[in-house]
Design an enzyme around this catalytic site. Structure first.
Site, mmCIF file in Angstrom:
data_model
loop_
_atom_site.group_PDB
_atom_site.id
_atom_site.type_symbol
_atom_site.label_atom_id
_atom_site.label_comp_id
_atom_site.label_asym_id
_atom_site.label_seq_id
_atom_site.Cartn_x
_atom_site.Cartn_y
_atom_site.Cartn_z
ATOM 1 N N ASP A 33 0.828 -1.204 0.000
ATOM 2 C CA ASP A 33 0.000 0.000 0.000
ATOM 3 C C ASP A 33 0.872 1.268 0.000
ATOM 4 O O ASP A 33 1.706 1.439 0.886
ATOM 5 C CB ASP A 33 -0.893 -0.019 1.250
ATOM 6 C CG ASP A 33 -2.148 0.817 1.074
ATOM 7 O OD1 ASP A 33 -2.305 1.412 0.003
ATOM 8 O OD2 ASP A 33 -2.959 0.863 2.016
ATOM 9 N N CYS A 73 -6.256 4.470 -3.621
ATOM 10 C CA CYS A 73 -6.489 3.050 -3.285
ATOM 11 C C CYS A 73 -7.713 2.425 -3.924
ATOM 12 O O CYS A 73 -7.613 1.484 -4.706
ATOM 13 C CB CYS A 73 -6.639 2.873 -1.781
ATOM 14 S SG CYS A 73 -5.261 3.487 -0.842
ATOM 15 N N HIS A 134 -10.780 -2.845 0.849
ATOM 16 C CA HIS A 134 -11.128 -1.445 0.532
ATOM 17 C C HIS A 134 -12.093 -1.276 -0.644
ATOM 18 O O HIS A 134 -12.055 -0.274 -1.355
ATOM 19 C CB HIS A 134 -9.843 -0.624 0.264
ATOM 20 C CG HIS A 134 -9.971 0.806 0.708
ATOM 21 N ND1 HIS A 134 -8.968 1.739 0.550
ATOM 22 C CD2 HIS A 134 -10.998 1.475 1.286
ATOM 23 C CE1 HIS A 134 -9.370 2.905 1.018
ATOM 24 N NE2 HIS A 134 -10.605 2.753 1.473
ATOM 25 N N ASP A 337 -0.256 0.093 -5.054
ATOM 26 C CA ASP A 337 -1.507 0.564 -5.661
ATOM 27 C C ASP A 337 -1.412 1.996 -6.173
ATOM 28 O O ASP A 337 -2.221 2.439 -6.960
ATOM 29 C CB ASP A 337 -2.682 0.414 -4.677
ATOM 30 C CG ASP A 337 -2.454 1.173 -3.373
ATOM 31 O OD1 ASP A 337 -1.311 1.601 -3.114
ATOM 32 O OD2 ASP A 337 -3.418 1.334 -2.612
ATOM 33 N N GLN A 338 -0.395 2.730 -5.719
ATOM 34 C CA GLN A 338 -0.213 4.122 -6.122
ATOM 35 C C GLN A 338 1.138 4.585 -5.594
ATOM 36 O O GLN A 338 1.776 3.863 -4.837
ATOM 37 C CB GLN A 338 -1.314 4.989 -5.536
ATOM 38 C CG GLN A 338 -1.263 4.984 -4.018
ATOM 39 C CD GLN A 338 -2.371 5.774 -3.388
ATOM 40 O OE1 GLN A 338 -3.503 5.336 -3.328
ATOM 41 N NE2 GLN A 338 -2.042 6.944 -2.919
#
Ligand SMILES: *[C@@H]1O[C@H](CO)[C@@H](O)[C@H](O)[C@H]1NC(C)=O
Length: 582
Positions: A33, A73, A134, A337-338
């Site tokens: 993450d 996310c 999420h 994710d980013q």
């Protein structure tokens, strides 16, 4: 008779499939993450130690232009699981908030969407999600779990359905303080003071009743907000095993170790059959944490310690694959994710940010390269080349068709799939990515477009708007935790702001028609492609509309009586915090 016949046909088909797919691999898909591309040794970091992840790069393919479908996310994960731009599934917000911020929101990845886990399950794979989800939970009741990972193809789930927010750890403050800082409290204060003064001087008269009821409303609103903040961790920070809440609120210090144990157990139990495991780290998102064994091991505070722990965990998973003799029939993938959240400073002033390397990434949730260019490693020993590096644009949406095809399943034909099968490129059968254009969204708004023209090594990127990072009017992303995508939060550009990434990867010098002869033709191509893309989008229900993001008490999972504030501790995996057991 008829049914016997069709059985026979089915059986034959299955046999055919089995023969055709004798190399059906297992999958271990790892997502960290908010990890920045500059946080790993194999991407040039010299101070963080990530030997296990670096080994994946050495033993497989490293992507240098791996692009997340969204810089946030929830939408990025929706795209990853479905191979589609988040706007297609309704997982891109038209409002300000682009992710789920409470576990009792009714928004979700719609059931009609097909995830790679669903296909793998249909193809006979054992599937598991360990870690962060999420993407929604309940529809109508607190335990219908209609959008729990199990509703999207994951047989086994151990993890959290929301995200690790600051509020989930004592002493880390609240992300909602950012919201508070953003409210026009100063203006309100000055207004009230002015009116009081004028009233005292007799310039205006405020009716007593009115003044009292105003004060009461402000007080009540403050009390509700305070209660929300105080109770938030109990309601929203819970750990589930399958459909049971096993810890509420969860203890994060040893959570990565527990997740690792659970994953290794899953691998051992399923080593004889095809499996797909999505290991979705809760680190290195804030609130930052690391197990005692990793605390103080890095030069970069608890952020670096967390990266070290992630690397340790990846090492444990790889060791388990080797021990179980699964290395040659398991495709391993690692990504984020980013990009890193560069502005993240803890309430004690400690730097909690990662690194986006040379890429620009000011403001969380921007489509500057640092927000979307993420690590991408793929290893499948014996099938993929070792030590290969590819600079072609590759999307995290490509994982969907790649996995689906390898399981022997069918890529859905009743909808647009934006990802492309990666195997030909990874195996060197073709040189070019099939992504001539990639569309970069800020929530539901087309923010920028990337164009990698055929027969060229150039990569153009045009921004229709950019986030306001330091505007005078106080609406910078700094004050809102993430950048917003509309109104006074952005600056529109006409003509679009154009960059060429092979010469200017850090997006420092927007091109001008004078300096760049191709300026107008490039923009023409990009505009035409955008128009075609926008036309392909079918409007669907917005899963991040305010009504779908708000906390709905009747959807709130609670593992004790409400009067006990939803508390429990029944995770059987829970080992004493401390020594990582090897
Ligand atoms: C390595 O990562 C740390 C933590 O994100 C960062 O502060 C540092 O600048 C990075 N080093 C390099 C060389 O990128």
């Amino acid at each position: 008779m008829k049914s016997q016949c069709s059985c026979l046909v089915l059986l034959l088909l299955n046999v055919c499939n089995a023969v055709k797919n004798e190399k059906r691999p297992n999958f271990l898909l790892i997502m960290v993450d908010d990890l920045g591309i500059g946080d790993l040794g194999c991407y040039g970091n010299t101070t963080l130690r990530t030997p296990n992840i670096d080994r994946l790069a050495k033993e497989g393919v490293r992507l240098t232009q791996h692009i997340a479908a969204a810089p946030l996310c929830t939408p990025s994960r929706a795209a990853f699981l479905t191979g589609r731009y988040p706007i297609r599934s309704g997982m891109a917000s038209f409002g300000k908030v682009g992710v789920y911020i409470t576990s009792a929101a009714s928004g979700r990845l719609p059931s009609e969407e097909v995830t790679f886990a669903k296909v793998a399950k249909q193809q006979g794979y054992q599937t598991a999600l360990i870690g962060k989800w999420h993407l929604g939970l309940n529809c109508e009741r607190s335990d219908d779990y209609c959008h729990h990972p199990s509703a999207h193809g994951f047989d086994h789930f151990y993890g959290i359905t929301l995200t690790n927010l600051r509020d989930c750890q004592r002493g880390h403050g609240s992300v909602f303080f950012n919201v508070l800082a953003h409210l026009p409290l100063k203006t309100l204060g000055v207004g009230v003071a002015t009116v009081t003064l004028l009233h005292a001087r007799g310039v205006v008269t405020v009716r007593r009743r009115l003044a009292l009821s105003l004060a009461a409303s402000v007080g009540a609103a403050a009390a509700v907000f305070g209660l929300f903040i105080v109770t938030f961790p109990f309601f929203n920070c819970f750990l589930m095993r399958n459909r049971e809440v096993v810890e509420q609120p969860y203890v994060s210090e040893n959570l990565t170790q527990r997740m690792t144990d659970e994953a290794v157990e899953f691998l051992a139990k399923n080593s004889a059959r095809p499996f797909l495991m999505f290991f979705s780290f809760i680190q290195v998102h804030t609130a930052m944490f690391a197990s005692p064994a990793f605390q103080g091991t890095s030069q970069h505070g608890v952020f670096g310690d967390a990266v070290h722990e992630v690397d340790w965990s990846v090492g444990q998973l790889m060791r388990a694959l080797d021990r179980l003799n699964l290395r040659e029939n398991t495709l391993v993938y690692l990504t984020s994710d980013q990009g890193a959240h560069l502005e993240e400073i803890s309430i004690r002033g400690e730097v909690h940010r990662g690194s986006n390397g040379i890429y620009k990434g000011t403001g969380k949730s921007t489509n500057w390269e640092g927000g979307i260019r993420v690590p991408g490693l793929l290893r499948w020993t014996g099938t993929l080349p070792e030590g290969k590096v590819t600079d072609e644009p590759i999307s995290n949406m490509d994982v969907f068709p790649t996995v689906v095809k390898l399981t022997g399943g069918m890529v859905p034909v009743d909808r647009v799939i934006d990802g492309h099968d990666l195997m030909p490129l990874l195996q060197g059968e073709v040189e070019r990515s099939e992504h001539e254009f990639l569309f970069h969204y800020c929530n539901a708004y087309l923010n920028a477009v990337r164009w990698h023209p055929p027969n060229s090594n150039l990569t153009w990127k045009a921004f229709f708007f950019t986030p306001n990072f330091y505007p005078e009017n106080g609406t910078a992303c700094m004050h809102t935790h993430t950048c917003f995508c509309t109104g006074s939060y952005v600056t529109h550009h006409d003509p679009p702001l154009l960059f060429e990434l092979s010469r200017d990867p850090s997006e420092t010098r927007p091109l001008t028609p004078d300096a760049e002869p191709a300026f107008h033709t490039v923009l023409e191509q990009i505009r035409a492609a955008s128009a075609r893309h926008v036309e392909s989008i079918i409007p669907v229900q917005d899963q991040l509309a305010l009504t779908h993001v708000l906390w709905k008490p009747w959807l709130q999972p609670c593992c004790s009586a409400w009067s006990q504030l939803c508390r429990c501790e029944r995770d059987s995996q829970r080992s004493p915090a401390g020594s990582p057991h090897d």
